[in-house]
Write a protein that holds these residues in place. Structure first.
Motif, PDB file in Angstrom:
ATOM      1  N   TYR A  87      10.196   4.126 -11.999  1.00  0.00           N
ATOM      2  CA  TYR A  87      10.806   2.884 -11.277  1.00  0.00           C
ATOM      3  C   TYR A  87      12.428   3.096 -10.658  1.00  0.00           C
ATOM      4  N   THR A  88      12.926   3.856 -11.811  1.00  0.00           N
ATOM      5  CA  THR A  88      14.495   3.908 -11.424  1.00  0.00           C
ATOM      6  C   THR A  88      14.607   4.684 -10.213  1.00  0.00           C
ATOM      7  N   ILE A  89      13.874   5.945  -9.852  1.00  0.00           N
ATOM      8  CA  ILE A  89      13.966   6.646  -8.845  1.00  0.00           C
ATOM      9  C   ILE A  89      13.470   6.051  -7.542  1.00  0.00           C
ATOM     10  N   GLU A  90      12.543   5.008  -7.854  1.00  0.00           N
ATOM     11  CA  GLU A  90      11.839   4.332  -6.716  1.00  0.00           C
ATOM     12  C   GLU A  90      12.990   3.332  -6.158  1.00  0.00           C
ATOM     13  N   ARG A  91      13.672   2.745  -7.085  1.00  0.00           N
ATOM     14  CA  ARG A  91      14.683   1.782  -6.474  1.00  0.00           C
ATOM     15  C   ARG A  91      15.908   2.409  -5.911  1.00  0.00           C
ATOM     16  N   MET A  92      16.045   3.725  -6.296  1.00  0.00           N
ATOM     17  CA  MET A  92      17.014   4.374  -5.418  1.00  0.00           C
ATOM     18  C   MET A  92      16.862   5.015  -4.208  1.00  0.00           C
ATOM     19  N   PHE A  93      15.428   5.250  -3.821  1.00  0.00           N
ATOM     20  CA  PHE A  93      14.939   5.545  -2.712  1.00  0.00           C
ATOM     21  C   PHE A  93      14.707   4.356  -1.829  1.00  0.00           C
ATOM     22  N   ASP A  94      14.807   3.064  -2.383  1.00  0.00           N
ATOM     23  CA  ASP A  94      14.817   2.008  -1.814  1.00  0.00           C
ATOM     24  C   ASP A  94      15.954   1.580  -1.283  1.00  0.00           C
ATOM     25  N   LEU A  95      16.918   1.781  -2.186  1.00  0.00           N
ATOM     26  CA  LEU A  95      18.325   1.630  -1.601  1.00  0.00           C
ATOM     27  C   LEU A  95      18.717   2.279  -0.766  1.00  0.00           C
ATOM     28  N   GLY A  96      18.301   3.722  -0.544  1.00  0.00           N
ATOM     29  CA  GLY A  96      18.916   4.794   0.291  1.00  0.00           C
ATOM     30  C   GLY A  96      18.431   4.493   1.628  1.00  0.00           C
ATOM     31  N   SER A  97      17.006   4.138   1.745  1.00  0.00           N
ATOM     32  CA  SER A  97      16.165   3.845   2.903  1.00  0.00           C
ATOM     33  C   SER A  97      16.552   2.814   3.536  1.00  0.00           C
ATOM     34  N   ALA A  98      16.903   1.559   2.770  1.00  0.00           N
ATOM     35  CA  ALA A  98      17.363   0.341   3.520  1.00  0.00           C
ATOM     36  C   ALA A  98      18.674   0.607   3.941  1.00  0.00           C
ATOM     37  N   ALA A  99      19.218   1.393   3.482  1.00  0.00           N
ATOM     38  CA  ALA A  99      21.081   1.644   3.935  1.00  0.00           C
ATOM     39  C   ALA A  99      20.894   2.676   5.058  1.00  0.00           C
ATOM     40  N   ILE A 100      19.837   3.552   5.098  1.00  0.00           N
ATOM     41  CA  ILE A 100      19.871   4.306   6.400  1.00  0.00           C
ATOM     42  C   ILE A 100      19.516   3.442   7.580  1.00  0.00           C
ATOM     43  N   ILE A 101      18.459   2.777   7.354  1.00  0.00           N
ATOM     44  CA  ILE A 101      17.994   1.829   8.442  1.00  0.00           C
ATOM     45  C   ILE A 101      18.918   0.959   8.994  1.00  0.00           C
ATOM     46  N   PHE A 102      19.665   0.138   7.891  1.00  0.00           N
ATOM     47  CA  PHE A 102      20.490  -0.819   8.114  1.00  0.00           C
ATOM     48  C   PHE A 102      21.771  -0.244   8.899  1.00  0.00           C
ATOM     49  N   SER A 103      22.295   1.099   8.352  1.00  0.00           N
ATOM     50  CA  SER A 103      23.629   1.595   9.008  1.00  0.00           C
ATOM     51  C   SER A 103      23.211   1.930  10.187  1.00  0.00           C
ATOM     52  N   SER A 104      22.335   2.467  10.642  1.00  0.00           N
ATOM     53  CA  SER A 104      21.843   3.135  11.934  1.00  0.00           C
ATOM     54  C   SER A 104      21.523   2.100  13.054  1.00  0.00           C
TER      55      SER A 104
ATOM     56  N   TRP B 248       1.063  -1.172  -0.053  1.00  0.00           N
ATOM     57  CA  TRP B 248      -0.075  -0.091   0.037  1.00  0.00           C
ATOM     58  C   TRP B 248       0.836   1.529  -0.062  1.00  0.00           C
ATOM     59  N   LEU B 249       2.069   1.178   0.633  1.00  0.00           N
ATOM     60  CA  LEU B 249       3.043   2.257   0.948  1.00  0.00           C
ATOM     61  C   LEU B 249       3.362   2.488  -0.451  1.00  0.00           C
ATOM     62  N   ARG B 250       3.750   1.496  -1.172  1.00  0.00           N
ATOM     63  CA  ARG B 250       4.536   1.482  -2.773  1.00  0.00           C
ATOM     64  C   ARG B 250       3.616   2.440  -3.400  1.00  0.00           C
ATOM     65  N   SER B 251       2.036   1.883  -3.268  1.00  0.00           N
ATOM     66  CA  SER B 251       1.160   2.572  -4.309  1.00  0.00           C
ATOM     67  C   SER B 251       1.199   4.034  -3.902  1.00  0.00           C
ATOM     68  N   LEU B 252       0.897   4.323  -2.725  1.00  0.00           N
ATOM     69  CA  LEU B 252       0.950   5.829  -2.264  1.00  0.00           C
ATOM     70  C   LEU B 252       2.246   6.569  -2.906  1.00  0.00           C
ATOM     71  N   ARG B 253       3.452   6.003  -2.826  1.00  0.00           N
ATOM     72  CA  ARG B 253       4.694   6.438  -3.025  1.00  0.00           C
ATOM     73  C   ARG B 253       4.642   6.759  -4.726  1.00  0.00           C
ATOM     74  N   TRP B 254       4.264   5.749  -5.361  1.00  0.00           N
ATOM     75  CA  TRP B 254       4.066   5.924  -6.857  1.00  0.00           C
ATOM     76  C   TRP B 254       3.261   6.937  -7.383  1.00  0.00           C
ATOM     77  N   ALA B 255       2.267   7.256  -6.695  1.00  0.00           N
ATOM     78  CA  ALA B 255       1.088   8.236  -6.794  1.00  0.00           C
ATOM     79  C   ALA B 255       1.621   9.488  -6.855  1.00  0.00           C
ATOM     80  N   VAL B 256       2.520   9.480  -5.607  1.00  0.00           N
ATOM     81  CA  VAL B 256       3.320  10.985  -5.452  1.00  0.00           C
ATOM     82  C   VAL B 256       4.233  11.167  -6.601  1.00  0.00           C
ATOM     83  N   PHE B 257       4.750   9.995  -7.003  1.00  0.00           N
ATOM     84  CA  PHE B 257       5.681  10.403  -8.272  1.00  0.00           C
ATOM     85  C   PHE B 257       4.976  10.788  -9.260  1.00  0.00           C
ATOM     86  N   LEU B 258       3.796  10.306  -9.701  1.00  0.00           N
ATOM     87  CA  LEU B 258       3.072  10.707 -10.802  1.00  0.00           C
ATOM     88  C   LEU B 258       2.419  11.924 -10.620  1.00  0.00           C
TER      89      LEU B 258
END
Length: 346
Positions: A119-136, A57-67
């Protein structure tokens, strides 16, 4: 398709030969494995699946923001395509990665190239968010945890990489053409096709960043991404705690499950369908045995359950939506891969 099947067959044969040659070295009690599966906590198991479904559901919300700068679309209209797309990835591996942008382009009546950029920018946000949570999480692991110093070093290293990625994203957003030209010239000295490929990907990334028209939209997407990856990490935590008969797993802290998530992502890099499931289970089981001291049977059972919770649980719902929307998963996977190749070539 024939080439893909040939590769899968070769990998299966190689794996079968490797297992046969090492059969004498493998000590695995299938009875203990079955016992671990039978005694899982269904409450933790259900919580893990609920968290994963919440992320769609959050992915759908995020895609709607991108659009939103181009077209106003309710997130609910995008949910079915998310279910079908992730079901295709679960069944056919990363070969089906472009299924979602392909279906969403048809759903919202926009060009495929625009949705590939999203899709490209979605994956970059995924990568960045996962890295922030992981590293913190890694940087604040309890001192009582085995290999504490290693975890802290990994966390600090991940934070440095995350900051570097963020700076690179800012540079691409401000001067994407210049960054692409620099990559084309420098990498092109070694390999002209590789230089062109890097430049094309950087420009695609810039186009994706340009879909965010304001700083407010950037913050909304960032919050959605961090929340989503926090829920994914919590799903790992809940699934590990489902193994109530294995203290090494039932008492894991949230931060210590980060290594498990990293091992899962690493194991999932082998994109071949079905075979990728087993490499992911093996990677997670090896991590649980090495870092937490979990018995191999419990670790393997937990790896299998994590695969079900995080990847395969979407399949039943995805198949229902595919039936309702009259979508053939095999056909749409092939069509999206071919269309994606044309978009990248352009």
């Amino acid at each position: 398709m024939k080439k893909r099947n040939g590769i899968i067959l070769v990998v299966v044969v190689v794996l079968a030969v490797a297992v046969y040659l090492n059969r004498g070295r493998i000590h695995f009690d299938w009875g203990t494995f079955g016992q671990q599966i039978r005694h899982i906590s269904l409450g933790h198991f259900a919580a893990g699946i609920a968290l994963i479904y919440g992320t769609y559901w959050l992915r759908s919300l995020r895609w709607a923001v991108f659009l939103s700068p181009t077209k106003k679309v309710h997130a609910g209209r995008l949910l079915g395509s998310q279910f079908i797309g992730f079901t295709a990835v679960a069944l056919f591996g990363r070969l089906a990665d472009l299924t979602r942008p392909y279906l969403l382009a048809k759903r919202v009546e926009l060009s495929l190239s625009s949705q590939v950029a999203v899709y490209t920018i979605e994956r970059m946000f995924d990568l960045g968010s996962a890295a922030i949570i992981f590293s913190s999480a890694m940087a604040v692991t309890p001192k009582s945890l085995p290999h504490h110093e290693l975890f802290v070093r990994v966390g600090i290293g991940s934070l440095v990489v995350t900051v570097a990625i963020a700076l690179f994203a800012v540079a691409v957003r401000v001067a994407g053409g210049a960054v692409a030209g620099f990559a084309r010239q420098t990498i092109g000295r070694l390999s002209k096709p590789a230089g062109e490929s890097f430049a094309t990907k950087i420009l695609g990334f810039r186009d994706g960043l340009n879909t965010l028209a304001s700083f407010r939209e950037f913050l909304v997407v960032l919050v959605l991404s961090l929340t989503m990856w926090g829920m994914i990490a919590s799903a790992y935590y809940q699934t590990a705690h489902a193994f109530v008969q294995t203290p090494q797993l039932a008492t894991l802290t949230f931060s210590s499950t980060m290594l498990l998530m990293a091992a899962s992502i690493g194991g999932g890099l082998l994109t071949l369908p079905v075979i990728g499931w087993f490499t992911q289970i093996a990677a997670m089981a090896a991590a649980m045995q090495a870092f937490y001291g979990a018995p191999i049977e419990s670790a393997t059972a937990c790896g299998a359950l994590l695969l079900i919770v995080t990847t395969l649980s979407i399949v039943p719902v995805g198949l229902i939506f595919a039936q309702l929307e009259q979508v053939s998963l095999t056909r749409v996977t092939d069509e999206s891969a071919e269309a994606g190749t044309v978009v990248v070539a352009d």
